[in-house]
Structures are given as structure tokens and as C-alpha cells.
Design a protein around this motif. Structure first.
Motif, PDB file in Angstrom:
ATOM      1  N   PHE B 234       0.450  -1.204   0.237  1.00 27.77           N
ATOM      2  CA  PHE B 234      -0.118   0.036   0.307  1.00 27.77           C
ATOM      3  C   PHE B 234       1.178   1.808  -0.127  1.00 27.77           C
ATOM      4  O   PHE B 234       0.767   2.162  -0.649  1.00 27.77           O
ATOM      5  CB  PHE B 234      -1.374   0.375   1.609  1.00 27.77           C
ATOM      6  N   ILE B 235       1.918   2.038   0.879  1.00 27.31           N
ATOM      7  CA  ILE B 235       2.849   2.431   1.399  1.00 27.31           C
ATOM      8  C   ILE B 235       3.948   2.002  -0.182  1.00 27.31           C
ATOM      9  O   ILE B 235       3.757   4.158  -1.130  1.00 27.31           O
ATOM     10  CB  ILE B 235       3.967   1.800   2.533  1.00 27.31           C
ATOM     11  N   PHE B 236       4.914   1.567  -1.106  1.00 26.61           N
ATOM     12  CA  PHE B 236       5.925   1.885  -1.622  1.00 26.61           C
ATOM     13  C   PHE B 236       5.043   1.412  -2.832  1.00 26.61           C
ATOM     14  O   PHE B 236       5.637   1.690  -3.832  1.00 26.61           O
ATOM     15  CB  PHE B 236       6.617   1.056  -1.113  1.00 26.61           C
ATOM     16  N   GLY B 237       4.005   0.204  -3.195  1.00 24.36           N
ATOM     17  CA  GLY B 237       3.710  -0.142  -4.613  1.00 24.36           C
ATOM     18  C   GLY B 237       4.981  -1.045  -4.908  1.00 24.36           C
ATOM     19  O   GLY B 237       5.555  -1.447  -4.453  1.00 24.36           O
ATOM     20  N   ALA B 238       5.326  -0.710  -6.509  1.00 29.20           N
ATOM     21  CA  ALA B 238       5.859  -1.326  -6.816  1.00 29.20           C
ATOM     22  C   ALA B 238       7.622  -0.413  -6.842  1.00 29.20           C
ATOM     23  O   ALA B 238       8.439  -1.295  -7.024  1.00 29.20           O
ATOM     24  CB  ALA B 238       6.680  -0.986  -8.646  1.00 29.20           C
ATOM     25  N   SER B 239       7.816   0.115  -6.597  1.00 32.26           N
ATOM     26  CA  SER B 239       8.751   0.981  -5.377  1.00 32.26           C
ATOM     27  C   SER B 239       9.512   0.725  -4.358  1.00 32.26           C
ATOM     28  O   SER B 239      10.749   0.352  -4.337  1.00 32.26           O
ATOM     29  CB  SER B 239       8.986   2.313  -5.157  1.00 32.26           C
ATOM     30  N   GLY B 240       8.644  -0.406  -3.769  1.00 31.38           N
ATOM     31  CA  GLY B 240       9.306  -1.122  -2.691  1.00 31.38           C
ATOM     32  C   GLY B 240       9.733  -2.038  -3.492  1.00 31.38           C
ATOM     33  O   GLY B 240      11.358  -2.980  -2.328  1.00 31.38           O
TER      34      GLY B 240
END
Lengths: 353, 375
Positions: B234-240
């Protein structure tokens, strides 16, 4: 015969642990907080292949007099620049408390995120650090001390941290900056700051936004920025002015939220704005609730349209429509020109409190 | 006999150890790796693998309820095979997971601290716990339970993050699901160390409470693993995919940190405790296996620690090598060992129990026959 006990086992364990801890404390290269320069805000610019990084720090003397100082250094490598800055300031640079990072439009559009990756992937900055861009060079915005006596970089960070939920500017943390970068279209929106002077008064104007996809960018006007916040932010604070005949009215925003949905086989992005508003003191005569809703609805519509059209013209998918197509299994995002093929259908639902 | 008592723990301590064992290293680098491979399906991968682990943990509990694996009434050669397999699996896991822990401490908690010092401190403490036995590890977990609970409550109360559902969509299962499940097997199947402890009821707690505690433990495990994965997405999306240390990055986004700066001490502290207990459990499993062959000496535990220390510092030395090792063919060995040994031990235990029951039934029948004849 029982062996004589020279030392209690428990004390031996404590002694060994103490020895290990004391030895480690000498081996550790950590510097105390007094030997560190706590950076409050920083700037990042690029000219050709060379970066310019600026830092703003607070120095307090024995008479408790505070002074905001700025240091700048250039180089082709960010790590080397920070080493240089550490040398200039006389102590190791600590970035974990930096509240704002002012990035130039050049860095946003022509750096392929190299410098920004240094800050994010390297976990150099705290996730909550605000990222902004500026009309002037980041150096010009970071260094001055404002009329209220506070360093402009630090002041910027403080203001943006308190702006969450406001109608207009959407504060952008470095964490959200990268989250958006990874969406289809790679669009990021961030506050666009301008340093203004009015006689002897120096202040920061934070009413506009800047949208970039890493190769090109566009500045959104104050109204378009409001449209952006209506679609992408949960608003809980602000006022919407409207014109009725010759008089001006105003409503307070209690809460507002936007939601975009796209059908699997449709090329219309359905944007729904749900806003709960409250009559302000400025209520024109002869206006009833329905009329008020109609005029405010039109105003909201115009904000959003201005934002969408400005970005569409620049080829920027600011509402992440490509990502939404992917999310709703619409194949349109695969088309490089998907933005031109998609229409935005705006539906504003207003509830008066 | 002394060893048997050293490894006997209360049911509550067992649940806590099971929770820590399952959670500790699924909240650090694994979320990043899963997002990199399977994107929004990471939550499903995590849920699926955790469900399997929790089910397997029930089998492990079934064994521990009777006795520790090396005290079971099964052939000695079979115990020897189990010991060799678990030793190897625990060595691989402690090296890989230990490297992850050391990397976190040396890069996130400190800056530029040599791996050798951090490993020495970590392994040193863990060897001490491992040598003292399951009872000490269980008691330590119980003492620090309140820190874990405080960190969890603190995080729940002050959590501040926008839930962007678009990061989770589209809801689908593709081949990436299987790829991620296969690629990161090393991070799953963390239960064999618990085969070396046996459980007993605590005199302070009623038996009926156990069911409630089990439900709590399962829920807490799912919330802390799948829940964290969900929030991370939820917080980082694909940038996770470029965000390391999931638990630290997620927990740093609390309401307080927006006001006065980063307040991640409760989370860091609770994770450090979990890390020490988890590595202690792995070293404990190694030490117990080695002691099966070389006798119950402190030197055996120390030797296990030295091997792990050397493997982490001289064999691995950085997170990239650790990742390469964890995703190599060794992952199949470690994962299959965890499952096969547990299932084989359970079957062997049941066969032995059935034999005993049959013998005792025959004995009772014979005794009754003799008594009847006499009468």
C-alpha cells in the motif's frame, strides 16, 4: 575435595560482557551527535554533468543566538560532495533530520533519477523528507533567511509538514515521490516554490505545482494545483470561492476525495469527486443550496479540467490513468499514446453540511 | 535427564517461540524481494506460504507435545539422519538469515561498522543462549514479550500511511506467484529448531486458555507477516522493489515521526530481540544435533558458533552474496529438509507409539488371561 572458587560464574559472565561492550565502543567509528552537522534542508541542482548540493544548518552560539548557515559544494558524485561538505562544515554531515529537499527542474528532467536514487535507495534521507522544486535555482531558495528570521529551507520543510489535507498544494515525501515514479507514466507532482520579495519582506510562495515524468515537465497554475489536490489528495481543509451574479461566495471544505475508475473495455476514465462542504460567512443574497452546489461544482470542474488539460498537452499522465488501466485490466496502457485516446468524465457530488 | 529438563518449555513460551521463528526474517528483506518478483501478488505468496508454515507448525507441536526429536523412542540411526539433516539446514539458514541481521545492524543501525564485529556480538550472545538450551530461550522470549507487544500496540496506534488500493490491483494469480514462491523458499519453513524442545503445561495457566492463545498466536503471525506485506505494498507500491528493511520503513511512517522526527526505537528494539531469539534457535538446533554425536559439551556449542561466524564473515561478507546463496539450489535442500524431517519424525513417532500401545495391550491381555486361568 571441593575446588576453591576464585570468582563467581555470574560475575565472570558480566565481566566478559562488559569487556566486549567496552572494546566495541572503542572499535566503533560512530561519532557523537556533537561531532555531527545536523542538516535541516538541502538543495540539489545539476549543470551539465556536475551536481551542486547545498545544505542548511543551524548554528547556535554561547549567547543562544541562532544562525542559519548554508554551504554549497559541486562535483560529479553525490557521495564525494557530502565528504566535501563535511570538510567545509568541520564535522560529519547527518541528513536523517533534513525536512526538505529542493530539487531543480534540471535534475527532475535530465538526470534519470541517479541523484534521487542516491537519497532514496541508499536510505540517506528519512522517508518523510519533503521534496519540492523551485522556480529559481535551488541554491537561491535554500540559502536566504526569511523575514521571520528562519532559514527558508527549514521553514519550507516545516510548512509542508503541516500542509497535509490542505486544498491546493500536495506535500510530496521522498517515499511518495518514488512510489509515483514506479507507476506507469512515471509522473511525479511536487510543490513548486518561489522566493518572493516585497520591499524589505522576503517570503516563500508555495501555491503552484510542478509535474514531471523524468524527461519533461510542466508548471501547474494555482487553480490547476487545486484541481490536482481535488483528484489525488484527501482534503480536509480549505475554501472554494465562486461567483454568483455580481457577488462572490465561498464554501468551506469539510472533506473531499477523488476516485478514478476505468472499465475494462472503455476508453473513458470516470472521475468522481465526493465533497462535503459547509457554507462560509460569504454567502451571496438570493442563493439557495442547489444553486450554490451547481456553481461550486462548476468551479471544481474547471480546476480539474485545467490540471488535466495542461498535463495532457505536455504528454504527462498526472492522474496515473495508465496505471489505473493496468489495475482495471484495460489494455489501453500498452499503447504509447494512451493519454490521447482516453477521455476524462468528471462527476462532482456535493453534500452541503 | 538434565538436558531433557533444559529443553522443556511451557506451552505459552512455545507459542511465542513459534511466532518469533515464523516472523523474524519475513519482515526485513523478503518483502522487497517478493515485490521485485511478483509485484502486487506478493501478499498472496506471503499468505500461501505462511498458511503452509502454520499448518506445519501444528505437526511440529504434535511432536514437541510428546518429546524432543532426539528423545523420541525411534531408532538411533534415524535420529542420526535427522540430526545431520537439521544441522545442515540450520547452518544454511543461520548463515543466510544471520547475514541479513548483521547487514541490517551494520548499515541501518550504524554506519560503516565492520561485519566481523557485529557478527561477533550477535553470534556470541546467540551461542550462549543456544548452549543454555530451549528453556532459557523460551524464558527470554517470554520476558521480552512485553516489548514486542508494546511495539505492536505503539505501531497500531500511531500508524500513519495512505492506503492506495491501486498498488494492489489487478487481483490476479499469474506465473509470477509460483516464481516468487520458488525463488524465496529459503525464507520459509522455519520450524525444525522447535523439534528439539518439549512442551508442558504451565502451572499458572488453565488448560482451556491454550486454545485462545493459539488463535491469538496464529492471528498475530498472519497480521505481522501478511499484514505487513499488505501495508508495505500500500505504502510503497512497485517502488518497494528498491526499499530494504520493510519493517523499519513501514514503522518509520508514524504520526509522531511527522511531528518530532523518526521514532522507530520500539520497532527496532522488538526486531532485534526477535533476531537474537531466531538466530539462537537455529544455533540451538545445530548445537543439539552436534551434541548428539560429540557429547554434551560447551565446546560443541562454541564450535557451532565459530562455524556460523566464519561462514557469515568470511564466506558471505555482504548482502548480495547472501541473496545469491539464499536463492541458489541450497534453498530446495533447506526447505525440503524442514518439511521432510518434520513429517518423517511425526510418522516415526506415531509408529513407535502404536507399537507401544499394541505391546501394552498385549501385555494387559496376557495378564488378564493369566488371572482368568488362576481363577
Amino acid at each position: 575435595m571441593k575446588k576453591p572458587k576464585f570468582i563467581n560464574k555470574k560475575w565472570l559472565v558480566i565481566l566478559v560482557i562488559s569487556l566486549i561492550l567496552i572494546t566495541f565502543s572503542f572499535l566503533d567509528e560512530q561519532k557523537s551527535i556533537a561531532a555531527r552537522t545536523i542538516v535541516l534542508a538541502l538543495s540539489l541542482d545539476k549543470t551539465g554533468e556536475e551536481y551542486e548540493v547545498g545544505i542548511q544548518v543551524l548554528k547556535t552560539d554561547k549567547e543562544q543566538k541562532q544562525e542559519f548557515l548554508s554551504y554549497f559544494a559541486t562535483g560529479d558524485n553525490i557521495s564525494d560532495i557530502f565528504e566535501h561538505l563535511s570538510y567545509d562544515t568541520g564535522s560529519t554531515i547527518a541528513l536523517c533530520h533534513a525536512t526538505a529537499l529542493i530539487v531543480s527542474q534540471e535534475v527532475l528532467n535530465n538526470d534519470d533519477n541517479k541523484a534521487m536514487n542516491f537519497f532514496f535507495e541508499g536510505e540517506v534521507l528519512c522517508n518523510n523528507t519533503m521534496v519540492v522544486t523551485s522556480k529559481q535555482s535551488p541554491r537561491e531558495v535554500l540559502s536566504p533567511t526569511l523575514s521571520n528570521g528562519v532559514g527558508s529551507g527549514y521553514f519550507l520543510g516545516q510548512v509542508l509538514h503541516n500542509m497535509t489535507g490542505d486544498f491546493g498544494i500536495i506535500p510530496m515525501t521522498i517515499k511518495d515521490f518514488f512510489k509515483n515514479k514506479y507507476h506507469i507514466g512515471s509522473c511525479v507532482y511536487l510543490p513548486c516554490v518561489s522566493l518572493e520579495k516585497d520591499g524589505e519582506t522576503t517570503y516563500l510562495d508555495i501555491t503552484e505545482s510542478y509535474v514531471s515524468d523524468g524527461t519533461k515537465g510542466v508548471i501547474l497554475s494555482e487553480d490547476a494545483t487545486k484541481g490536482l489536490s481535488l483528484v489525488l489528495n484527501k482534503i480536509s481543509n480549505g475554501t472554494i470561492p465562486y461567483q454568483y451574479e455580481s457577488s462572490v461566495g465561498e464554501v468551506d471544505i469539510v472533506k473531499s476525495k477523488g476516485d478514478i475508475k476505468i472499465e475494462k473495455t472503455d476508453n473513458v476514465a470516470k472521475l468522481q469527486i465526493k465533497a462535503t462542504l459547509k457554507d462560509n460567512t460569504y454567502v451571496p443574497d438570493k442563493i439557495n443550496e442547489d444553486l450554490c452546489k451547481e456553481y461550486v461544482g462548476e468551479k471544481i470542474n474547471s480546476y480539474i479540467k485545467e490540471c488535466f488539460d495542461t498535463c495532457k498537452e505536455a504528454g504527462l499522465d498526472v492522474f496515473f490513468i495508465g496505471q489505473r488501466c493496468y489495475a482495471y485490466r484495460n489494455e489501453l496502457y500498452k499503447d504509447p499514446a494512451y493519454l490521447d485516446k482516453i477521455q476524462l468524465d468528471i462527476d462532482v457530488k456535493i453534500n452541503m453540511k | 535427564m538434565l538436558n531433557k529438563l533444559n529443553n522443556r518449555i511451557y506451552n505459552e513460551q512455545y507459542l511465542l517461540l513459534a511466532f518469533i521463528s515464523l516472523i523474524a526474517f519475513k519482515v526485513v528483506m523478503l518483502p522487497q524481494y517478493l515485490v521485485k518478483t511478483s509485484g502486487s501478488q506478493s501478499v498472496l505468496v506471503m499468505f500461501f506460504m505462511m498458511a503452509i508454515e502454520i499448518m506445519m507448525m501444528c505437526v511440529v507441536y504434535g511432536i514437541s507435545k510428546n518429546n524432543s526429536i532426539l528423545e523420541l523412542d525411534i531408532p538411533k540411526w534415524l535420529k542420526g539422519v535427522f540430526a545431520i539433516l537439521i544441522f545442515s539446514s540450520s547452518l544454511i539458514k543461520s548463515t543466510v538469515l544471520g547475514s541479513e541481521g548483521v547487514s541490517y545492524i551494520s548499515t541501518s543501525l550504524y554506519a560503516n561498522v565492520s561485519w566481523s564485529f557485529v557478527t561477533l556480538a550477535l553470534v556470541g550472545v546467540c551461542v550462549y543462549f543456544a548452549h543454555k538450551g530451549g528453556k532459557v530461550i523460551g524464558r527470554t522470549a517470554q520476558i521480552f514479550f512485553w516489548v514486542l507487544l508494546f511495539a505492536l500496540v505503539f505501531y497500531g496506534v500511531f500508524s500513519n500511511s495512505n492506503f492506495d488500493f491501486i498498488n494492489l490491483m489487478p487481483f490476479e494469480i499469474s506465473s509470477d506467484f509460483a516464481v516468487a514462491g520458488d525463488q524465496y523458499l529459503m525464507w520459509f519453513g522455519d520450524f525444525t529448531p522447535l523439534l528439539f524442545v518439549s512442551t508442558t503445561s504451565s502451572p499458572n495457566h488453565k488448560k482451556s486458555n491454550m486454545a485462545v492463545w493459539i488463535i491469538f498466536a496464529v492471528l498475530a503471525t498472519l497480521i505481522c507477516s501478511v499484514g505487513l506485506m499488505l501495508q508495505f505494498l500500500f505504502i510503497f507500491g512497485a517502488s518497494g522493489a528498491v526499499v530494504g528493511n520493510a519493517f523499519l520503513n513501514v514503522s518509520s511512517l508514524n504520526k509522531i515521526s511527522f511531528m518530532i522526527g523518526s521514532v522507530d526505537l520500539p520497532t527496532v528494539l522488538s526486531w532485534m530481540i526477535m533476531c537474537v531469539i531466531k538466530i539462537s534457535l537455529l544455533l540451538f538446533a545445530m548445537a543439539e544435533c552436534a551434541k548428539f554425536f560429540f557429547g554434551k559439551k560447551a565446546l560443541v556449542s562454541l564450535a557451532c558458533g565459530v562455524i556460523v561466524y566464519a561462514a557469515i564473515v568470511y564466506g558471505i561478507g555482504n548482502l548480495k552474496t547472501s541473496y545469491n546463496l539464499a536463492t541458489s539450489w541450497l534453498r530446495y535442500f533447506a526447505f525440503l529438509t524442514e518439511f521432510c524431517v518434520t513429517i518423517a519424525a511425526y510418522i516415526a513417532m506415531r509408529i513407535s507409539q502404536n507399537k507401544k500401545e499394541k505391546q501394552s495391550r498385549e501385555q494387559v491381555g496376557n495378564n488378564m488371561g493369566e488371572a482368568y486361568e488362576k481363577a
